[in-house]
Enzyme design. Structure first.
Site, short mmCIF file in Angstrom:
data_model
loop_
_atom_site.label_atom_id
_atom_site.label_comp_id
_atom_site.label_asym_id
_atom_site.label_seq_id
_atom_site.Cartn_x
_atom_site.Cartn_y
_atom_site.Cartn_z
N ASP A 1 -15.37 2.02 2.34
CA ASP A 1 -14.32 1.15 1.82
C ASP A 1 -14.72 0.41 0.55
O ASP A 1 -13.85 -0.11 -0.17
CB ASP A 1 -13.93 0.11 2.87
CG ASP A 1 -13.26 0.77 4.07
OD1 ASP A 1 -12.64 1.83 3.88
OD2 ASP A 1 -13.37 0.23 5.18
N GLY B 1 -12.25 2.58 -6.95
CA GLY B 1 -11.08 2.05 -7.63
C GLY B 1 -9.84 2.10 -6.76
O GLY B 1 -9.89 2.39 -5.56
N CYS C 1 0.82 -1.22 0.00
CA CYS C 1 0.00 0.00 0.00
C CYS C 1 0.85 1.26 0.00
O CYS C 1 0.34 2.35 -0.24
CB CYS C 1 -0.96 -0.01 1.20
SG CYS C 1 -2.46 -0.95 0.89
N ASP D 1 -11.03 -6.03 -17.25
CA ASP D 1 -9.95 -5.85 -18.23
C ASP D 1 -8.92 -4.90 -17.66
O ASP D 1 -9.27 -3.97 -16.90
CB ASP D 1 -10.49 -5.28 -19.56
CG ASP D 1 -11.00 -6.36 -20.49
OD1 ASP D 1 -10.16 -7.16 -20.95
OD2 ASP D 1 -12.21 -6.41 -20.75
N LYS E 1 0.72 3.31 -3.22
CA LYS E 1 -0.47 4.07 -3.63
C LYS E 1 -0.10 5.50 -4.01
O LYS E 1 0.86 6.07 -3.49
CB LYS E 1 -1.49 4.14 -2.48
CG LYS E 1 -2.33 2.90 -2.28
CD LYS E 1 -3.39 3.17 -1.23
CE LYS E 1 -4.35 2.02 -1.07
NZ LYS E 1 -5.41 2.31 -0.08
N ASP F 1 -16.92 -9.96 -28.48
CA ASP F 1 -16.14 -8.81 -28.94
C ASP F 1 -14.71 -9.27 -29.21
O ASP F 1 -14.17 -10.11 -28.50
CB ASP F 1 -16.17 -7.65 -27.95
CG ASP F 1 -15.55 -8.00 -26.61
OD1 ASP F 1 -15.71 -9.15 -26.14
OD2 ASP F 1 -14.90 -7.12 -26.00
#
Length: 761
Positions: free
Chosen positions: A456, A546, A423, A473, A426, A636
């Site tokens: 969170d 995200g 972390c 993806d 980040k 696709d």
């Protein structure tokens, strides 16, 4: 190219791809500066070299011979290329304002956009004439005129307004080409009549009397009607009027006069001259703002009276480069002193030219050959993009000279130091919050807790009667524009949702951003997420959260949730193909080989531009259209390529397929790139699927054969449709924004062989 290991400390932004800026880009490609990032903002992927443009019009050169490929040059220079139109400056916050993307921050800014026709000064000129600038727009009109002359019999009158060197040279080139075209088609060259309008008593007023006399003789011998003291005061559809009361009916009116600065410059607060050109001092800095430079036609050197000639833009390239480098290093700048006299080589269209320098003037075919040698030598500088040995280490020595504030120095030390893992990698909370603060994700009632909440995790509802569709993806950036990359990444991630006939509901992002000063990291993140959010919002897909971390390369991905009717019969799947179905592909293929070539400086800029335009087209409407026309299976196209995804469909459907190589819609340049042996790094893994081909030995030499293995990014939809619906479906898809939709094969009953795919031509 800029090393991914070096944090970005300073941004030099170049507005316009003119002759001075191509020199700047070439120099930074040969000798980069560590920690300095170059960004080029321009409207076109190719910039014309003005010295060869008349030769192109006359038919002596093709398009690529006279255009510098800015896409290749930017890759060579390690520069970001943003294709957009600049509409203003925010000088207080040091940002360039663009029409279609977020503002672009700069530390040093340079403007090299040439001049703009001031058509508004003459009533009707804007609507009824063809301006020679911007040259790309003129080229489109020129090609239309060529086609019209070739295919429409009858007399044609062409008027050129402006009797300076540019107007005279262009008229003679047009006349030479068009008369030759008529003769080649067995027609009378005298069907064409040319008129030249001069506002004063003489043509080429900035050149000596010997040169003017020579061109007077050439124009007379060519039958060109010269109108002197005939300033054009009004233009109507098919005619023009002059100050002396003359009226001329003309089928085509070309405007090569009254140029000035772009209108948006008036709102920047920069000092401009009477014609709207930017006032600069001898260091090419604007007299208003020392962080802004200007060069070429757009610059008005207050201490030197210069003609608007390409020679000055070319010669300003080296001093502009030097001063941009010195500016980011915090060093004193050096003055540029233009020569008092310069050589002009003015062609007459027929491989003959006139040399003009001060009071000297001479002419001949040898002068044209001399001019061609000079022009081709100049163009080779931007076609041979091979770094000089030993330059990169010298450039690295300048890294510590970039002038930073105390706070920036502390940030730079932190960015250069070994980064934490876990972390600790980040992106900082402050940087992240600032970058995301201006983003407005789609507002959906079924999102209970989303991006703006401090919790969170996100919470979303699944409405009654709906089932949840999940997909994910993630990939690293393959282009230098974070905004455009964000659009492509989001579009790619949504592809799986559309292919199943679902609607997008929510997305969670995962992003990696290279380290650097906080302001640089923040901007890259903001640019990328702005592009992504535009795509997500258009799909009514709420960004709900995200994770963002630092890494060597820019990368972005999404976990996407979609909603679909809780009814298996309404879900489009890869299985479901039936014998007799027609195989339909909605987009062109070839992105893998094109971007592999792009990284190797082997792809033309217009190929890459067309590929990116295809990649940002959403598959949403295409999926709806396929569902409406009874598609039996759909997917696709992504990394496994056309063959890989087709095999994924035929096997669970228990069918075979016939694939027509000649029918495949291809992106421009894709066939050329694979012919040169350039393929994606994933191609090798995809080629292993050739065992699914029944007759590969007979087809392996076909030029399109390698492209069935080419991995796609944000590719189109591959679907099987009942034969009686195929024609209507293709028509509807083309009308819905998929103009390259094609039937590429058919579905067959399953045979006994282990190879389910047959190739045909």
């Amino acid at each position: 190219m800029q090393s991914a290991d070096q944090p970005i400390l300073r941004d030099i932004v170049l507005v316009g791809g003119g002759h001075s800026h191509v020199g700047v880009l070439k120099s930074f490609g040969m000798r980069p500066m560590s920690g300095v990032r170059i960004t080029l903002i321009c409207t076109d992927m190719h910039t014309p070299y003005s010295g060869m443009l008349p030769g192109y019009v006359a038919g002596h050169y093709d398009y690529d011979e006279v255009h510098i490929d800015l896409s290749r040059l930017a890759v060579f220079a390690g520069a970001r290329l943003y294709r957009d139109e600049v509409i203003g400056l925010d000088r207080a916050n040091k940002k360039v304002l663009c029409r279609n993307r977020p503002p672009v921050p700069y530390d040093q800014l340079s403007i090299n956009i040439g001049s703009t026709p001031q058509l508004a000064q003459v009533p009707g000129a804007g609507e009824n004439t063809v301006a020679v600038k911007p040259i790309q727009r003129f080229n489109d009109h020129w090609l239309e005129l060529l086609h019209r002359v070739k295919h429409r019999a009858g007399k044609l009158t062409i008027a050129v307004v402006g009797a300076g060197a540019g107007g005279v040279e262009l008229l003679l080139a047009m006349q030479f080409r068009l008369r030759n075209e008529l003769r080649a088609h067995g027609r009378d060259a005298d069907e064409l009549t040319f008129h030249l309008f001069a506002s004063g008593a003489t043509i080429l007023p900035t050149h000596n009397s010997v040169v003017r006399s020579r061109f007077d003789a050439v124009l007379a011998a060519r039958g060109v009607v010269v109108h002197r003291n005939a300033a054009v005061t009004m233009v109507s559809a098919g005619s023009l009027q002059t100050a002396n009361g003359e009226t001329l009916a003309a089928d085509e009116i070309v405007w090569v006069t009254s140029a000035g600065g772009a209108p948006w410059l008036r709102e920047t607060g920069l000092a401009l001259d009477a014609n709207g050109f930017i006032s600069v001092n001898d260091t090419l800095q604007t007299v208003t703002d020392t962080d802004i430079f200007a060069a070429g036609d757009i610059a008005n050197m207050i201490n030197h009276r210069l003609e608007k000639a390409g020679v000055f833009a070319v010669r300003q390239g080296p001093p502009l480069t030097t001063n941009l480098r010195r500016a980011v290093e915090g060093l004193p700048l050096v003055p540029y002193l233009p020569q008092r006299h310069w050589l002009a080589l003015i062609s007459t269209g027929d491989k003959y030219a006139v040399a003009s320098r001060g009071w000297i003037g001479f002419a001949g075919s040898a002068v044209w050959q001399w001019k061609e040698w000079i022009d081709r030598r100049f163009m080779r500088k931007f076609q041979d993009l091979t770094p000089m040995a030993g330059d990169a280490p010298a450039a690295a020595n300048t890294a510590n000279q970039v002038k930073l504030t105390h706070e920036e120095s502390l940030q730079a030390i932190s960015a250069i130091a070994m980064r934490c893992g876990g972390c600790g990698a980040k992106v900082g909370a402050t940087v992240l919050s600032r970058a995301l603060s201006n983003l407005q994700p789609a507002d959906r009632d079924d999102v209970v807790i989303g991006l703006k909440d401090p919790d969170d995790a996100a919470v979303v509802r699944v409405p009654p009667g709906k089932a949840m569709v999940h997909s994910v993806d993630f990939f690293r950036s393959f282009i230098d524009d974070p905004y455009l990359f964000g659009k492509v990444a989001a579009n790619h991630a949504l592809g799986d949702i559309w292919a199943m006939g679902a609607e997008a509901q929510s997305a969670t992002a995962i992003a990696t951003v290279p380290s650097g000063l906080e302001s640089k990291v923040e901007d890259v993140l903001f640019q990328m997420m702005t592009g992504a959010l535009e795509v997500l919002n258009e799909a009514n897909c709420a960004l709900v959260g995200g994770h963002t971390g630092e890494g060597r390369e820019l990368a972005l991905g999404f976990a996407v949730n979609g909603l679909i009717d809780d009814d298996p019969t309404k879900i489009l799947r890869k299985s479901g193909m039936r014998p007799g179905d027609v195989l339909i592909l909605t987009k062109q293929i070839g992105t893998g080989t094109l971007f592999a070539a792009h990284a190797r400086l082997a792809a033309k800029g217009r190929w890459i531009d067309a590929a990116l335009k295809s990649m940002v087209i959403s598959n949403r409407l295409g999926a709806q259209c396929l569902f409406k026309h009874g598609a039996t299976a759909c997917t696709d196209l992504t990394g496994f390529g056309l063959l890989g995804h087709l095999v994924e469909m035929t096997r669970p459907s228990a069918v075979d397929a016939e694939l027509n190589l000649s029918a495949l819609p291809l992106l421009d340049g894709a066939e050329e790139c694979v012919a040169a042996g350039i393929v994606s790094s994933l191609q090798g893994a995809n080629v292993r699927l050739r065992r699914a081909l029944r007759n590969q030995e007979a087809m392996v030499s076909h030029p399109r054969y390698p492209l069935i293995f080419d991995p796609q990014t944000a590719g189109g939809l591959l679907a099987s449709v009942p034969a009686d619906q195929a024609e209507a479906c293709i028509t509807a898809l083309r009308a819905s924004g998929y103009p390259h939709t094609a039937a590429i094969g058919c579905i067959l009953p399953q045979g006994d062989a282990m190879e389910p795919i047959t190739l045909t031509v």
